[in-house]
Motif scaffolding. Sequence first.
Motif, PDB file in Angstrom:
ATOM      1  N   VAL A   1       0.986  -1.051   0.053  1.00 58.69           N
ATOM      2  CA  VAL A   1      -0.127   0.134   0.017  1.00 58.69           C
ATOM      3  C   VAL A   1       0.856   1.139  -0.053  1.00 58.69           C
ATOM      4  O   VAL A   1       1.818   1.438   0.805  1.00 58.69           O
ATOM      5  CB  VAL A   1      -0.962   0.143   1.247  1.00 58.69           C
ATOM      6  N   HIS A   2       0.676   2.116  -1.081  1.00 57.65           N
ATOM      7  CA  HIS A   2       1.411   3.420  -1.149  1.00 57.65           C
ATOM      8  C   HIS A   2       1.073   4.339   0.125  1.00 57.65           C
ATOM      9  O   HIS A   2      -0.134   4.353   0.790  1.00 57.65           O
ATOM     10  CB  HIS A   2       1.147   4.050  -2.432  1.00 57.65           C
ATOM     11  N   PRO A   3       2.003   5.047   0.610  1.00 62.19           N
ATOM     12  CA  PRO A   3       2.008   6.172   1.630  1.00 62.19           C
ATOM     13  C   PRO A   3       0.753   6.893   1.468  1.00 62.19           C
ATOM     14  O   PRO A   3       0.017   7.475   2.403  1.00 62.19           O
ATOM     15  CB  PRO A   3       3.212   6.800   1.893  1.00 62.19           C
ATOM     16  N   ILE A   4       0.392   7.380   0.241  1.00 60.69           N
ATOM     17  CA  ILE A   4      -0.544   8.266   0.041  1.00 60.69           C
ATOM     18  C   ILE A   4      -1.926   7.742   0.199  1.00 60.69           C
ATOM     19  O   ILE A   4      -2.787   8.253   0.693  1.00 60.69           O
ATOM     20  CB  ILE A   4      -0.504   8.859  -1.619  1.00 60.69           C
ATOM     21  N   GLU A   5      -1.986   6.435  -0.273  1.00 58.86           N
ATOM     22  CA  GLU A   5      -3.287   5.687  -0.040  1.00 58.86           C
ATOM     23  C   GLU A   5      -3.425   5.328   1.530  1.00 58.86           C
ATOM     24  O   GLU A   5      -4.739   5.455   1.882  1.00 58.86           O
ATOM     25  CB  GLU A   5      -3.236   4.146  -0.643  1.00 58.86           C
ATOM     26  N   GLN A   6      -2.364   5.129   2.194  1.00 62.09           N
ATOM     27  CA  GLN A   6      -2.620   4.961   3.677  1.00 62.09           C
ATOM     28  C   GLN A   6      -2.985   6.249   4.327  1.00 62.09           C
ATOM     29  O   GLN A   6      -3.884   6.245   5.236  1.00 62.09           O
ATOM     30  CB  GLN A   6      -1.251   4.557   4.326  1.00 62.09           C
ATOM     31  N   GLU A   7      -2.495   7.447   3.966  1.00 63.72           N
ATOM     32  CA  GLU A   7      -2.700   8.635   4.509  1.00 63.72           C
ATOM     33  C   GLU A   7      -4.371   9.175   4.140  1.00 63.72           C
ATOM     34  O   GLU A   7      -5.289   9.611   4.895  1.00 63.72           O
ATOM     35  CB  GLU A   7      -1.936   9.850   4.037  1.00 63.72           C
ATOM     36  N   SER A   8      -4.766   8.518   2.970  1.00 68.75           N
ATOM     37  CA  SER A   8      -6.112   8.908   2.356  1.00 68.75           C
ATOM     38  C   SER A   8      -7.167   8.033   3.258  1.00 68.75           C
ATOM     39  O   SER A   8      -8.115   8.725   3.767  1.00 68.75           O
ATOM     40  CB  SER A   8      -6.383   8.571   0.972  1.00 68.75           C
ATOM     41  N   PHE A   9      -6.791   6.899   3.637  1.00 67.19           N
ATOM     42  CA  PHE A   9      -7.598   6.113   4.397  1.00 67.19           C
ATOM     43  C   PHE A   9      -7.542   6.669   5.834  1.00 67.19           C
ATOM     44  O   PHE A   9      -8.690   6.596   6.444  1.00 67.19           O
ATOM     45  CB  PHE A   9      -7.133   4.638   4.267  1.00 67.19           C
ATOM     46  N   ARG A  10      -6.637   6.999   6.346  1.00 61.80           N
ATOM     47  CA  ARG A  10      -6.365   7.663   7.756  1.00 61.80           C
ATOM     48  C   ARG A  10      -7.358   8.781   7.676  1.00 61.80           C
ATOM     49  O   ARG A  10      -8.147   9.161   8.638  1.00 61.80           O
ATOM     50  CB  ARG A  10      -5.009   7.993   7.961  1.00 61.80           C
ATOM     51  N   ARG A  11      -7.318   9.580   6.858  1.00 64.78           N
ATOM     52  CA  ARG A  11      -8.396  10.734   6.659  1.00 64.78           C
ATOM     53  C   ARG A  11      -9.694  10.447   6.583  1.00 64.78           C
ATOM     54  O   ARG A  11     -10.665  11.116   7.219  1.00 64.78           O
ATOM     55  CB  ARG A  11      -8.043  11.884   5.695  1.00 64.78           C
ATOM     56  N   LEU A  12      -9.913   9.606   5.736  1.00 65.53           N
ATOM     57  CA  LEU A  12     -11.198   9.085   5.628  1.00 65.53           C
ATOM     58  C   LEU A  12     -11.844   8.643   7.094  1.00 65.53           C
ATOM     59  O   LEU A  12     -12.992   9.016   7.260  1.00 65.53           O
ATOM     60  CB  LEU A  12     -11.320   7.695   4.592  1.00 65.53           C
ATOM     61  N   ARG A  13     -11.186   7.565   7.504  1.00 66.80           N
ATOM     62  CA  ARG A  13     -11.626   7.269   8.937  1.00 66.80           C
ATOM     63  C   ARG A  13     -11.680   8.168   9.929  1.00 66.80           C
ATOM     64  O   ARG A  13     -12.553   8.292  10.938  1.00 66.80           O
ATOM     65  CB  ARG A  13     -10.622   6.359   9.404  1.00 66.80           C
ATOM     66  N   ALA A  14     -10.897   9.356   9.958  1.00 69.89           N
ATOM     67  CA  ALA A  14     -11.101  10.558  10.740  1.00 69.89           C
ATOM     68  C   ALA A  14     -12.169  11.164  10.624  1.00 69.89           C
ATOM     69  O   ALA A  14     -12.958  11.915  11.495  1.00 69.89           O
ATOM     70  CB  ALA A  14      -9.719  11.514  10.517  1.00 69.89           C
ATOM     71  N   ARG A  15     -12.816  11.265   9.254  1.00 68.78           N
ATOM     72  CA  ARG A  15     -14.246  11.862   9.053  1.00 68.78           C
ATOM     73  C   ARG A  15     -15.505  11.012   9.206  1.00 68.78           C
ATOM     74  O   ARG A  15     -16.406  11.477   9.074  1.00 68.78           O
ATOM     75  CB  ARG A  15     -14.203  12.652   7.554  1.00 68.78           C
ATOM     76  N   LEU A  16     -15.142   9.590   9.035  1.00 70.02           N
ATOM     77  CA  LEU A  16     -16.202   8.668   8.796  1.00 70.02           C
ATOM     78  C   LEU A  16     -15.803   7.471   9.589  1.00 70.02           C
ATOM     79  O   LEU A  16     -15.221   6.842   9.524  1.00 70.02           O
ATOM     80  CB  LEU A  16     -16.372   8.291   7.597  1.00 70.02           C
ATOM     81  N   ASP A  17     -16.853   7.392  10.729  1.00 67.57           N
ATOM     82  CA  ASP A  17     -16.863   6.065  11.603  1.00 67.57           C
ATOM     83  C   ASP A  17     -17.359   4.935  10.882  1.00 67.57           C
ATOM     84  O   ASP A  17     -18.636   4.953  10.884  1.00 67.57           O
ATOM     85  CB  ASP A  17     -17.421   6.339  13.008  1.00 67.57           C
TER      86      ASP A  17
END
Length: 194
Positions: free
Chosen positions: A5-21
């Motif tokens: 998993v590319h670091p950009i994808e990891q960060e994108s999912f981290r941000r997604l989960r910060a906004r959506l439970d």
Amino acid sequence: MNRIVHPIEQESFRRLRARLDTSHFPPLTRAVVERVVHSAADLEYAADLVTDEGDLVKAHAALHAGAPVVVDVEMVAAGITRRETVCRLRDAESGPGLTRSAHAIRLAYEQVGPGALWVIGNAPTALEELLRLDASPVLVIGLPVGFVGAVESKAALRESGLPAVSNVSEKGGSAVAAAALNALLYHPTSEETL
């Protein structure tokens, strides 16, 4: 084989989960919801998608056991990674009462027979045709987009009782349909988690 998993994808999912439970979803439903939301950057999909964890478990097992994957258009195929797909749109023709997309679904069914995973992200008429066939699908990812026929075809899919991933609104498209299938591809099997 684990996916890198590319670091950009990891960060994108981290941000997604910060906004959506998404923690309340069962594992495969969560994977599908997150991957679809990620593909469209649209948090509303979390409430719009209709899935069944039991259907996803069976589809996940069949997919990893080599069940064929059929798509309605090449754009869906292009978005599915790590897996060959069947798309017969180039071979299809339209005729009276039959769109090219619907004919492609007939041709694909003749090729693969029952037990496939069907991924429809573009044409409501493709989904409608699939529902007319006795295809015995493992799963239908029915996410066609549009203002004409998309909502109705997805409602018909849900009413059919077939194992499915769909959504209620006009939203959908090739990217989100491919994302839903990729969620099942990327989710580890029991052997991979050992």
